[in-house]
Write a protein that holds these residues in place. Structure first.
Motif, PDB file in Angstrom:
ATOM      1  N   TYR A 181       0.831  -1.212   0.000  1.00 17.19           N
ATOM      2  CA  TYR A 181       0.000   0.000   0.000  1.00 17.19           C
ATOM      3  C   TYR A 181       0.864   1.259   0.000  1.00 17.19           C
ATOM      4  O   TYR A 181       0.463   2.289  -0.524  1.00 17.19           O
ATOM      5  CB  TYR A 181      -0.977  -0.005   1.190  1.00 17.19           C
ATOM      6  CG  TYR A 181      -2.267  -0.713   0.836  1.00 17.19           C
ATOM      7  CD1 TYR A 181      -2.248  -2.010   0.355  1.00 17.19           C
ATOM      8  CD2 TYR A 181      -3.500  -0.066   0.939  1.00 17.19           C
ATOM      9  CE1 TYR A 181      -3.410  -2.665  -0.015  1.00 17.19           C
ATOM     10  CE2 TYR A 181      -4.673  -0.707   0.568  1.00 17.19           C
ATOM     11  CZ  TYR A 181      -4.620  -2.007   0.094  1.00 17.19           C
ATOM     12  OH  TYR A 181      -5.773  -2.651  -0.287  1.00 17.19           O
ATOM     13  N   LYS A 184       1.556   2.468  -3.451  1.00 13.58           N
ATOM     14  CA  LYS A 184       0.467   2.957  -4.308  1.00 13.58           C
ATOM     15  C   LYS A 184       0.640   4.467  -4.523  1.00 13.58           C
ATOM     16  O   LYS A 184       0.854   5.208  -3.562  1.00 13.58           O
ATOM     17  CB  LYS A 184      -0.888   2.659  -3.665  1.00 13.58           C
ATOM     18  CG  LYS A 184      -1.181   1.145  -3.631  1.00 13.58           C
ATOM     19  CD  LYS A 184      -2.579   0.861  -3.167  1.00 13.58           C
ATOM     20  CE  LYS A 184      -2.830  -0.616  -2.963  1.00 13.58           C
ATOM     21  NZ  LYS A 184      -3.147  -1.361  -4.182  1.00 13.58           N
ATOM     22  N   GLU A 218     -13.009  -4.870  -0.704  1.00 12.25           N
ATOM     23  CA  GLU A 218     -12.691  -5.786  -1.807  1.00 12.25           C
ATOM     24  C   GLU A 218     -13.930  -6.573  -2.179  1.00 12.25           C
ATOM     25  O   GLU A 218     -14.774  -6.842  -1.319  1.00 12.25           O
ATOM     26  CB  GLU A 218     -11.621  -6.783  -1.376  1.00 12.25           C
ATOM     27  CG  GLU A 218     -10.301  -6.157  -1.008  1.00 12.25           C
ATOM     28  CD  GLU A 218      -9.258  -7.234  -0.783  1.00 12.25           C
ATOM     29  OE1 GLU A 218      -8.666  -7.678  -1.777  1.00 12.25           O
ATOM     30  OE2 GLU A 218      -9.058  -7.650   0.365  1.00 12.25           O
ATOM     31  N   ARG A 225      -6.788 -18.983  -0.581  1.00 17.59           N
ATOM     32  CA  ARG A 225      -5.823 -18.764   0.500  1.00 17.59           C
ATOM     33  C   ARG A 225      -6.370 -19.140   1.872  1.00 17.59           C
ATOM     34  O   ARG A 225      -5.972 -18.574   2.892  1.00 17.59           O
ATOM     35  CB  ARG A 225      -5.419 -17.293   0.509  1.00 17.59           C
ATOM     36  CG  ARG A 225      -4.813 -16.832  -0.791  1.00 17.59           C
ATOM     37  CD  ARG A 225      -4.892 -15.326  -0.890  1.00 17.59           C
ATOM     38  NE  ARG A 225      -3.887 -14.672  -0.081  1.00 17.59           N
ATOM     39  CZ  ARG A 225      -4.077 -13.499   0.522  1.00 17.59           C
ATOM     40  NH1 ARG A 225      -5.234 -12.893   0.446  1.00 17.59           N
ATOM     41  NH2 ARG A 225      -3.118 -12.942   1.227  1.00 17.59           N
ATOM     42  N   ASP A 237      -4.476  -9.437   8.279  1.00 20.54           N
ATOM     43  CA  ASP A 237      -4.200  -9.370   6.841  1.00 20.54           C
ATOM     44  C   ASP A 237      -4.169  -7.923   6.338  1.00 20.54           C
ATOM     45  O   ASP A 237      -3.380  -7.584   5.463  1.00 20.54           O
ATOM     46  CB  ASP A 237      -5.285 -10.163   6.088  1.00 20.54           C
ATOM     47  CG  ASP A 237      -4.996 -10.281   4.601  1.00 20.54           C
ATOM     48  OD1 ASP A 237      -3.843 -10.631   4.260  1.00 20.54           O
ATOM     49  OD2 ASP A 237      -5.899 -10.029   3.785  1.00 20.54           O
ATOM     50  N   HIS A 242      -1.660  -2.532   6.193  1.00 22.73           N
ATOM     51  CA  HIS A 242      -2.095  -1.541   5.204  1.00 22.73           C
ATOM     52  C   HIS A 242      -2.944  -0.415   5.802  1.00 22.73           C
ATOM     53  O   HIS A 242      -2.754   0.756   5.489  1.00 22.73           O
ATOM     54  CB  HIS A 242      -2.913  -2.211   4.091  1.00 22.73           C
ATOM     55  CG  HIS A 242      -2.237  -3.395   3.470  1.00 22.73           C
ATOM     56  ND1 HIS A 242      -0.885  -3.446   3.212  1.00 22.73           N
ATOM     57  CD2 HIS A 242      -2.736  -4.580   3.039  1.00 22.73           C
ATOM     58  CE1 HIS A 242      -0.589  -4.612   2.647  1.00 22.73           C
ATOM     59  NE2 HIS A 242      -1.694  -5.319   2.538  1.00 22.73           N
ATOM     60  N   LYS A 342     -13.601  -8.302   2.905  1.00 20.74           N
ATOM     61  CA  LYS A 342     -13.689  -9.101   1.684  1.00 20.74           C
ATOM     62  C   LYS A 342     -15.164  -9.160   1.281  1.00 20.74           C
ATOM     63  O   LYS A 342     -16.053  -9.004   2.127  1.00 20.74           O
ATOM     64  CB  LYS A 342     -13.214 -10.526   1.948  1.00 20.74           C
ATOM     65  CG  LYS A 342     -11.763 -10.640   2.392  1.00 20.74           C
ATOM     66  CD  LYS A 342     -10.842 -10.819   1.213  1.00 20.74           C
ATOM     67  CE  LYS A 342      -9.394 -11.011   1.638  1.00 20.74           C
ATOM     68  NZ  LYS A 342      -8.459 -10.493   0.630  1.00 20.74           N
TER      69      LYS A 342
HETATM   70  C1  BG6 Z   1      -2.866  -8.174   0.550  1.00 16.89           C
HETATM   71  C2  BG6 Z   1      -3.791  -9.055   1.329  1.00 16.89           C
HETATM   72  O1  BG6 Z   1      -1.838  -7.703   1.361  1.00 16.89           O
HETATM   73  O2  BG6 Z   1      -3.609  -7.076   0.016  1.00 16.89           O
HETATM   74  C3  BG6 Z   1      -4.944  -9.535   0.469  1.00 16.89           C
HETATM   75  O3  BG6 Z   1      -3.074 -10.173   1.833  1.00 16.89           O
HETATM   76  C4  BG6 Z   1      -5.638  -8.373  -0.193  1.00 16.89           C
HETATM   77  O4  BG6 Z   1      -5.868 -10.292   1.225  1.00 16.89           O
HETATM   78  C5  BG6 Z   1      -4.638  -7.449  -0.871  1.00 16.89           C
HETATM   79  O5  BG6 Z   1      -6.537  -8.889  -1.138  1.00 16.89           O
HETATM   80  C6  BG6 Z   1      -5.316  -6.200  -1.366  1.00 16.89           C
HETATM   81  O6  BG6 Z   1      -4.423  -5.460  -2.143  1.00 16.89           O
HETATM   82  P1  BG6 Z   1      -4.936  -4.457  -3.256  1.00 16.89           P
HETATM   83  O7  BG6 Z   1      -3.689  -3.829  -3.777  1.00 16.89           O
HETATM   84  O8  BG6 Z   1      -5.673  -5.257  -4.273  1.00 16.89           O
HETATM   85  O9  BG6 Z   1      -5.860  -3.489  -2.572  1.00 16.89           O
END
Ligand code: BG6
Length: 487
Positions: A181, A184, A218, A225, A237, A242, A342
């Motif tokens: 993150y 980004k 998400e 996983r 996670d 993040h 999620k």
């Molecule tokens: C990862 C997690 O660090 O970040 C995942 O382990 C998650 O579970 C992912 O889906 C999300 O990343 P992004 O860049 O798609 O927002």
């Protein structure tokens, strides 16, 4: 840039394919790579060099943002790649690796600058670091650096143990802890938005900000996983790393200089001021939930417990919302809300800063109060920012909200992994997680983990395809707020 050897543990893995090889190729094609370099991929299996190079090429063709057109250039890139089979627990394999690294350095006539990238399961981090040290791989003429993927520990204690072990082989300034993150573009841009714009800088505090909402939603579920995720949950996670990193970047004060050490010092101050939660407070300040069946875009979705390899009794969280307070002068009394889950209604990572209303709003008296100004920073998948302000509609004279927006349209913007690997090659650790940040994050999260473990925090259910459980809306409603932009 100095020539170097890039040593990749986990070279046959998914991350290598999807992210690391494309990132290396893009850097190479953009001229952001040293003119002489060697890449050594490591994995348990025996893979001939030619096969390895063809796998790398395939990965680049499939996942790279730049589609390779020039085959001579591709061949030049691939010619730097060698493969070495290695069992992470066998010291003699590291000797073999050392020989290969030295042989390649001699062939290319380059100094031993070595970047070790651990793209492997976390239980191997410490044994690899130890063997790098013991085998002599870590004794370089030039620099040595370690890039390490998350998760960094499973809780406070294991994170400390891991750090202790790593620090026997690498100094803190040699360790680059990836939090993608931080790679980004809009997360990196936060610093400029705040500190290069005096008008924002002046209102970035409790006098003007009513609350801040950081969302990482998400649409995907647990995917393949289950083994990892069912023991981690959204709290480990996403929140510990993040979400708290985005919080630090949003709330940090102006650094004395825009340097890694000054920025990290300011981030650390945010974590030091983050109000710790008692076991009892966890129940009121944290919303924990798991998705049940639902639907999105007309497609029905299974509940978490029906996902492959998830047991019917799983008590794991797939959603967390939290209300946190930063007890310093700048942010006194301003709730920061973080939320991640999620199988939500949309894929969206965004930071919404809601500004306070005018207590003496002259339009309120006319029955059309101004809506609060919002600054929305879109991190993913859109990248940009929107400032919403009130304006008079010329047709009817009424107030309406208009948006001042910039959207990053350039598809050539380097991806997180490219940016981060490039920074590590240059020795710039600004956008990597310092141990202090990681430790303070775990320290804050630990009472939450304890409360989850003790079963004192209810596990709510939310429908897959929604914005989370009702309790998450209530968390904001308690202070008169709502989550912005949930349709
Ligand atoms: C990862 C997690 O660090 O970040 C995942 O382990 C998650 O579970 C992912 O889906 C999300 O990343 P992004 O860049 O798609 O927002």
């Amino acid at each position: 840039m100095e020539s170097m050897t890039f040593i990749l543990f986990g070279a046959t893995g998914d991350l290598a394919k999807r992210k690391i090889y494309p990132a290396l190729y893009n850097l190479f094609a953009d001229g952001k790579f040293p003119s002489s370099f060697s890449v050594i991929g490591l994995g348990r299996r025996e893979v001939p060099d030619a096969q390895f190079q063809s796998n790398v090429e395939q990965a680049v063709q499939t996942f790279s943002r730049r589609k390779p057109q020039d085959s001579a250039q591709m061949q030049q890139f691939l010619s730097a790649f060698r493969y070495c089979s290695l069992n992470v627990n066998h010291p003699e394999d590291y000797k073999k690796l050392l020989q290969l690294a030295e042989q390649r350095e001699a062939e290319l006539g380059i100094k031993s600058n070595r970047l070790f990238y651990l793209s492997v399961a976390p239980e191997f981090f410490d044994v690899i670091a130890l063997n790098i040290q013991n085998s002599g791989l870590g004794h370089t003429e030039g620099w040595k650096r370690l890039i390490i993927e998350k998760p960094f520990g499973h809780d406070l204690e294991s994170a400390r143990e891991l750090n202790e072990k790593l620090s026997k082989a690498f100094a803190e300034d040699e360790i680059y802890r990836i939090d993608h993150y931080l790679g980004k573009p809009m997360v990196q841009n936060l610093e400029a938005l705040k500190f290069a714009n005096p008008f924002l800088q002046d209102v970035w505090n409790h006098d003007y900000v009513a609350n801040v909402q950081i969302t990482a939603a998400e649409t995907v579920g647990v995917e393949e996983r289950a083994g990892y995720y069912d023991h981690s949950g959204a709290i480990r996670d996403m929140v510990q790393n993040h979400m708290l990193q985005m919080l630090m970047m949003t709330a940090m004060d102006k650094p004395a200089q825009v340097t890694a050490s000054d920025i990290r010092a300011e981030k650390r101050k945010v974590m030091e001021a983050l109000r710790p939660l008692t076991a009892e407070q966890v129940q009121n300040e944290i919303v924990r939930a798991q998705y049940g069946r639902g639907e999105l875009n007309g497609k029905s979705l299974p509940g978490y417990k029906e996902e492959p390899d998830i047991g019917p009794d799983s008590q794991n969280d797939t959603f967390i919302a939290a209300r946190v307070w930063i007890d310093n002068e700048k942010w006194a009394g301003v709730p920061f809300y973080i939320r991640t889950g999620k199988r939500m209604a949309e894929k969206s990572t965004r930071i919404v800063v809601e500004f306070k209303r005018d207590a003496a709003d002259p339009y309120a008296a006319q029955g059309q109060p101004a809506t609060p100004n919002l600054l929305v920073i879109s991190v993913n998948p859109q990248e940009g920012a929107t400032l919403s302000i009130n304006s008079k509609n010329p047709m009817n004279g009424k107030l309406e909200t208009v948006h001042l927006t910039f959207n990053e349209q350039n598809k050539e913007v380097p991806e997180a992994y490219e940016r981060l690997i490039y920074d590590a090659l240059r020795g710039d650790s600004t956008f990597f997680a310092h141990w202090d940040e990681v430790e303070l994050s775990w320290k804050w999260v630990q009472p939450v983990l304890n409360a989850f473990q003790a079963g004192t925090v209810p596990l709510h259910t939310y429908a897959a395809g929604s914005y989370g459980p009702e309790a998450s809306a209530k968390l904001l409603a308690e202070h008169g707020f709502t989550w912005w932009l949930d349709d």
